[in-house]
Design a protein around this motif. Structure first.
Motif, PDB file in Angstrom:
ATOM      1  N   SER A  49       0.825  -1.206   0.000  1.00 50.06           N
ATOM      2  CA  SER A  49       0.000   0.000   0.000  1.00 50.06           C
ATOM      3  C   SER A  49       0.858   1.254   0.000  1.00 50.06           C
ATOM      4  O   SER A  49       1.940   1.273   0.600  1.00 50.06           O
ATOM      5  CB  SER A  49      -0.910   0.011   1.237  1.00 50.06           C
ATOM      6  OG  SER A  49      -1.698  -1.154   1.296  1.00 50.06           O
ATOM      7  N   PRO A  50       0.374   2.316  -0.669  1.00 51.46           N
ATOM      8  CA  PRO A  50       1.104   3.592  -0.588  1.00 51.46           C
ATOM      9  C   PRO A  50       0.997   4.186   0.802  1.00 51.46           C
ATOM     10  O   PRO A  50       0.035   3.940   1.534  1.00 51.46           O
ATOM     11  CB  PRO A  50       0.395   4.471  -1.629  1.00 51.46           C
ATOM     12  CG  PRO A  50      -0.970   3.883  -1.742  1.00 51.46           C
ATOM     13  CD  PRO A  50      -0.831   2.408  -1.509  1.00 51.46           C
ATOM     14  N   MET A  51       1.998   4.976   1.168  1.00 58.91           N
ATOM     15  CA  MET A  51       2.012   5.643   2.471  1.00 58.91           C
ATOM     16  C   MET A  51       1.631   7.102   2.312  1.00 58.91           C
ATOM     17  O   MET A  51       1.912   7.716   1.279  1.00 58.91           O
ATOM     18  CB  MET A  51       3.411   5.576   3.090  1.00 58.91           C
ATOM     19  CG  MET A  51       3.747   4.292   3.777  1.00 58.91           C
ATOM     20  SD  MET A  51       5.326   4.501   4.662  1.00 58.91           S
ATOM     21  CE  MET A  51       5.441   2.908   5.446  1.00 58.91           C
ATOM     22  N   SER A  99      -0.687  -5.069 -17.274  1.00 56.15           N
ATOM     23  CA  SER A  99      -0.762  -5.696 -15.958  1.00 56.15           C
ATOM     24  C   SER A  99      -0.989  -4.607 -14.920  1.00 56.15           C
ATOM     25  O   SER A  99      -0.189  -3.662 -14.822  1.00 56.15           O
ATOM     26  CB  SER A  99       0.526  -6.463 -15.637  1.00 56.15           C
ATOM     27  OG  SER A  99       0.726  -7.514 -16.553  1.00 56.15           O
ATOM     28  N   LEU A 100      -2.072  -4.711 -14.185  1.00 57.25           N
ATOM     29  CA  LEU A 100      -2.378  -3.763 -13.116  1.00 57.25           C
ATOM     30  C   LEU A 100      -1.859  -4.329 -11.806  1.00 57.25           C
ATOM     31  O   LEU A 100      -2.079  -5.509 -11.493  1.00 57.25           O
ATOM     32  CB  LEU A 100      -3.885  -3.514 -13.026  1.00 57.25           C
ATOM     33  CG  LEU A 100      -4.589  -3.095 -14.325  1.00 57.25           C
ATOM     34  CD1 LEU A 100      -6.057  -2.796 -14.047  1.00 57.25           C
ATOM     35  CD2 LEU A 100      -3.899  -1.902 -14.966  1.00 57.25           C
ATOM     36  N   ARG A 101      -1.177  -3.481 -11.014  1.00 61.03           N
ATOM     37  CA  ARG A 101      -0.559  -3.936  -9.768  1.00 61.03           C
ATOM     38  C   ARG A 101      -0.812  -2.923  -8.662  1.00 61.03           C
ATOM     39  O   ARG A 101      -1.191  -1.776  -8.924  1.00 61.03           O
ATOM     40  CB  ARG A 101       0.954  -4.131  -9.963  1.00 61.03           C
ATOM     41  CG  ARG A 101       1.309  -5.163 -11.027  1.00 61.03           C
ATOM     42  CD  ARG A 101       2.812  -5.293 -11.180  1.00 61.03           C
ATOM     43  NE  ARG A 101       3.168  -6.291 -12.185  1.00 61.03           N
ATOM     44  CZ  ARG A 101       3.279  -7.587 -11.948  1.00 61.03           C
ATOM     45  NH1 ARG A 101       3.057  -8.044 -10.727  1.00 61.03           N
ATOM     46  NH2 ARG A 101       3.606  -8.425 -12.905  1.00 61.03           N
ATOM     47  N   THR A 102      -0.569  -3.356  -7.436  1.00 63.02           N
ATOM     48  CA  THR A 102      -0.691  -2.437  -6.304  1.00 63.02           C
ATOM     49  C   THR A 102       0.468  -1.434  -6.324  1.00 63.02           C
ATOM     50  O   THR A 102       1.483  -1.645  -6.984  1.00 63.02           O
ATOM     51  CB  THR A 102      -0.677  -3.212  -4.970  1.00 63.02           C
ATOM     52  OG1 THR A 102       0.522  -4.013  -4.918  1.00 63.02           O
ATOM     53  CG2 THR A 102      -1.895  -4.111  -4.850  1.00 63.02           C
ATOM     54  N   ASN A 103       0.293  -0.365  -5.562  1.00 57.20           N
ATOM     55  CA  ASN A 103       1.276   0.723  -5.557  1.00 57.20           C
ATOM     56  C   ASN A 103       1.942   0.801  -4.192  1.00 57.20           C
ATOM     57  O   ASN A 103       1.756   1.744  -3.426  1.00 57.20           O
ATOM     58  CB  ASN A 103       0.586   2.054  -5.896  1.00 57.20           C
ATOM     59  CG  ASN A 103       1.584   3.181  -6.074  1.00 57.20           C
ATOM     60  OD1 ASN A 103       2.768   2.954  -6.269  1.00 57.20           O
ATOM     61  ND2 ASN A 103       1.095   4.408  -5.993  1.00 57.20           N
ATOM     62  N   ALA A 157      -0.236   9.298  -8.223  1.00 56.56           N
ATOM     63  CA  ALA A 157      -0.514   8.119  -9.040  1.00 56.56           C
ATOM     64  C   ALA A 157       0.770   7.407  -9.446  1.00 56.56           C
ATOM     65  O   ALA A 157       0.768   6.196  -9.682  1.00 56.56           O
ATOM     66  CB  ALA A 157      -1.307   8.519 -10.282  1.00 56.56           C
ATOM     67  N   PHE A 158       1.879   8.140  -9.521  1.00 60.23           N
ATOM     68  CA  PHE A 158       3.130   7.570 -10.006  1.00 60.23           C
ATOM     69  C   PHE A 158       4.111   7.241  -8.878  1.00 60.23           C
ATOM     70  O   PHE A 158       5.205   6.776  -9.144  1.00 60.23           O
ATOM     71  CB  PHE A 158       3.796   8.547 -10.988  1.00 60.23           C
ATOM     72  CG  PHE A 158       2.949   8.834 -12.198  1.00 60.23           C
ATOM     73  CD1 PHE A 158       2.873   7.920 -13.230  1.00 60.23           C
ATOM     74  CD2 PHE A 158       2.224  10.000 -12.290  1.00 60.23           C
ATOM     75  CE1 PHE A 158       2.092   8.169 -14.341  1.00 60.23           C
ATOM     76  CE2 PHE A 158       1.445  10.265 -13.403  1.00 60.23           C
ATOM     77  CZ  PHE A 158       1.370   9.349 -14.434  1.00 60.23           C
ATOM     78  N   PHE A 159       3.715   7.510  -7.640  1.00 59.16           N
ATOM     79  CA  PHE A 159       4.602   7.273  -6.498  1.00 59.16           C
ATOM     80  C   PHE A 159       3.885   6.430  -5.458  1.00 59.16           C
ATOM     81  O   PHE A 159       2.659   6.469  -5.355  1.00 59.16           O
ATOM     82  CB  PHE A 159       5.024   8.599  -5.838  1.00 59.16           C
ATOM     83  CG  PHE A 159       5.868   9.473  -6.706  1.00 59.16           C
ATOM     84  CD1 PHE A 159       7.240   9.289  -6.766  1.00 59.16           C
ATOM     85  CD2 PHE A 159       5.294  10.474  -7.454  1.00 59.16           C
ATOM     86  CE1 PHE A 159       8.017  10.100  -7.561  1.00 59.16           C
ATOM     87  CE2 PHE A 159       6.072  11.289  -8.255  1.00 59.16           C
ATOM     88  CZ  PHE A 159       7.436  11.109  -8.312  1.00 59.16           C
ATOM     89  N   PRO A 160       4.636   5.690  -4.639  1.00 56.59           N
ATOM     90  CA  PRO A 160       4.014   4.975  -3.522  1.00 56.59           C
ATOM     91  C   PRO A 160       3.815   5.864  -2.300  1.00 56.59           C
ATOM     92  O   PRO A 160       3.608   5.374  -1.199  1.00 56.59           O
ATOM     93  CB  PRO A 160       5.013   3.843  -3.237  1.00 56.59           C
ATOM     94  CG  PRO A 160       6.329   4.384  -3.666  1.00 56.59           C
ATOM     95  CD  PRO A 160       6.048   5.292  -4.823  1.00 56.59           C
ATOM     96  N   ILE A 161       3.917   7.191  -2.491  1.00 55.18           N
ATOM     97  CA  ILE A 161       3.686   8.154  -1.417  1.00 55.18           C
ATOM     98  C   ILE A 161       2.434   8.951  -1.761  1.00 55.18           C
ATOM     99  O   ILE A 161       2.377   9.603  -2.808  1.00 55.18           O
ATOM    100  CB  ILE A 161       4.880   9.116  -1.243  1.00 55.18           C
ATOM    101  CG1 ILE A 161       6.191   8.348  -1.132  1.00 55.18           C
ATOM    102  CG2 ILE A 161       4.662  10.003  -0.036  1.00 55.18           C
ATOM    103  CD1 ILE A 161       6.267   7.421   0.043  1.00 55.18           C
ATOM    104  N   ASP A 162       1.421   8.885  -0.910  1.00 51.27           N
ATOM    105  CA  ASP A 162       0.156   9.563  -1.160  1.00 51.27           C
ATOM    106  C   ASP A 162       0.257  11.012  -0.700  1.00 51.27           C
ATOM    107  O   ASP A 162       0.288  11.295   0.498  1.00 51.27           O
ATOM    108  CB  ASP A 162      -0.971   8.840  -0.414  1.00 51.27           C
ATOM    109  CG  ASP A 162      -2.335   9.411  -0.763  1.00 51.27           C
ATOM    110  OD1 ASP A 162      -2.401  10.369  -1.556  1.00 51.27           O
ATOM    111  OD2 ASP A 162      -3.342   8.897  -0.237  1.00 51.27           O
ATOM    112  N   MET A 163       0.318  11.928  -1.663  1.00 52.56           N
ATOM    113  CA  MET A 163       0.414  13.348  -1.352  1.00 52.56           C
ATOM    114  C   MET A 163      -0.884  14.084  -1.657  1.00 52.56           C
ATOM    115  O   MET A 163      -0.914  15.304  -1.785  1.00 52.56           O
ATOM    116  CB  MET A 163       1.580  13.969  -2.134  1.00 52.56           C
ATOM    117  CG  MET A 163       2.939  13.452  -1.699  1.00 52.56           C
ATOM    118  SD  MET A 163       4.321  14.090  -2.678  1.00 52.56           S
ATOM    119  CE  MET A 163       4.161  13.078  -4.167  1.00 52.56           C
TER     120      MET A 163
END
Length: 433
Positions: A57-59, A346-350, A377-383
């Motif tokens: 999961s993104p943070m 291929s769709l994957r988790t972030n 959308a392009f990072f695993p960091i939710d801003m």
């Protein structure tokens, strides 16, 4: 590849704590620490579902900063562990500070005085103290998280535990100049073990390929195999790290690709430096020029031929779900012109560490559209949605919205020679469109 900046000279302040360190690192305390580390691993296994969710999961930006600060604190305690054990045995750490290690920020503690300790076991203990302290912190974090319900605090504790365990294991690797290497060199009581083993490994390779007579640096056979590991591990480490993060770097756009290109350039530099040193060994061994040129040409031909091996070309992207449906988006300036109708996606988790499969689909018939999507959308960091970036969106042939609604994507654009894949990945995005 290190640049060091001294921050603290321990001096008498830490020397006065020697009685405390003697109790803290007694045999009983060490045994309790080993048990704690084992229980921490058990706690992570027992929480495997929560661990998988954390890694996939993104943070949030706040959580990420908090975990980063905690990891920096853990690394600093790691270095103080070296200093404490050295003082416990009567040595004196000279300085503590920060450094760039292979272009990565890190802490360091200069415990060179450990070489003056009379017992090699004391030197080994000093080297292993850092990983022992860091994995103990990881274990405590995992154990504290175990009874907690799902929350931001539990996520932080689990991520800290996993990262600290991984860092501790990396530090035990004996093939690069980290704590594991210092411990091994102390145990066998052989100065410059790594450099001398690599020299013997190069000379063994040179003898097998070119012939000639070579002088051994060390008499033992195992050090040749160890030297081969030392030669190969930096390249393995770099390529593994690049393989793990290359998709994220590609999603960043030209900045990420510039960073990836720099890493690849450094790997090529290591290969080139190794080749130059191998050539110097061959020349010093008196190998005939005919054999040297013949074998060299064969190796060059093999390397050139490898560039024409077929590989599957993929593009790193993301998928978003909004009022317009679920779409694949690529940053503007990337190789989005290679995407075509029917291309496999291929769709994957972030996640920061893991990207589990969500679904497999294909690019739909609708034409590509410009879009403005959140940079998250392009990072695993939710801003959040406050910061957007221009992108190109492609419709997907999906029956229902995926879960999670947003994540990463990998678009397959066909099989091409390796050289063309490298060109499309590291050159094409930099060219004007």
């Amino acid at each position: 590849m290190t640049f060091q900046l001294t921050v603290l000279r321990p001096g008498r302040a830490m020397q006065a704590l020697r009685p405390v360190f003697a109790r803290l690192f007694s045999k009983g305390a060490v045994a309790a620490g080993i048990l704690c580390v084992a229980l921490g691993v058990v706690a992570l296994v027992a929480q495997h579902q929560a661990v998988a969710t954390t890694l996939n999961s993104p943070m949030s930006a706040v959580t990420f900063v908090g975990v980063l600060l905690a990891l920096l604190f853990g690394v600093s305690i790691h270095e103080l562990g070296h200093a404490a054990v050295l003082i416990r045995y009567g040595g004196k750490p000279s300085r503590i500070g920060v450094m760039l290690f292979y272009l990565m920020p890190a802490f360091f503690c200069d415990v060179s005085d450990a070489w003056r300790l009379p017992d090699r076991k004391q030197r080994v203990h000093t080297a292993l103290a850092g990983p022992a302290v860091q994995t103990s912190l990881a274990a405590l974090s995992a154990l504290v998280a175990w009874p907690m319900d799902d929350s931001v605090a539990k996520t932080c504790l689990l991520f800290f535990a996993i990262s600290s365990y991984a860092t501790g294991l990396l530090n035990l690797t004996p093939f690069i100049k980290l704590d594991g290497y210092i411990a091994l060199m102390s145990h066998v009581d052989t100065p410059y073990l790594r450099d001398r083993s690599m020299a013997d490994a190069r000379r063994t390779l040179a003898r097998l390929l070119f012939g000639g007579t070579y002088k051994r640096e060390l008499p033992t056979r195992w050090t040749v195999l160890y030297g081969l590991g030392c030669l190969a591990f930096p390249l393995y480490f770099i390529t593994t790290a690049l393989g793990t993060w290359i998709d994220t770097m590609q999603r960043v756009g030209w900045l990420g690709l510039l960073l990836a290109s720099s890493v690849i350039s450094y790997a090529l530099y290591l290969l080139g430096r190794g080749g130059v040193r191998l050539a110097a060994e061959v020349k010093a061994a008196g190998v005939s020029r005919v054999r040297a040129w013949t074998v060299g040409a064969a190796l060059a031909a093999a390397g050139t031929g490898a560039l024409f091996l077929p590989v599957q070309q993929t593009l790193a992207a993301a998928y978003v779900t909004d009022a317009a449906g679920t779409r694949v988006v690529l940053p503007q300036g990337s190789a989005d012109q290679l995407v075509h109708e029917g291309a496999r996606v291929s769709l994957r988790t972030n996640g920061l560490i893991m990207n589990d499969s969500v679904a497999t689909t294909r690019i739909g018939a609708a034409p590509a559209q410009p879009a403005d999507v959140s940079v998250s959308a392009f990072f695993p960091i939710d801003m959040g949605d406050a910061v957007g970036m221009p992108a190109t969106a492609f419709a997907l042939d999906l029956d229902r919205a995926p879960s999670p609604a947003n994540g990463t994507a990998e678009v397959s654009v066909g099989e091409v020679p390796l050289w063309k894949s490298l060109y499309r990945t590291y050159v094409l995005p930099f060219l004007p469109h």
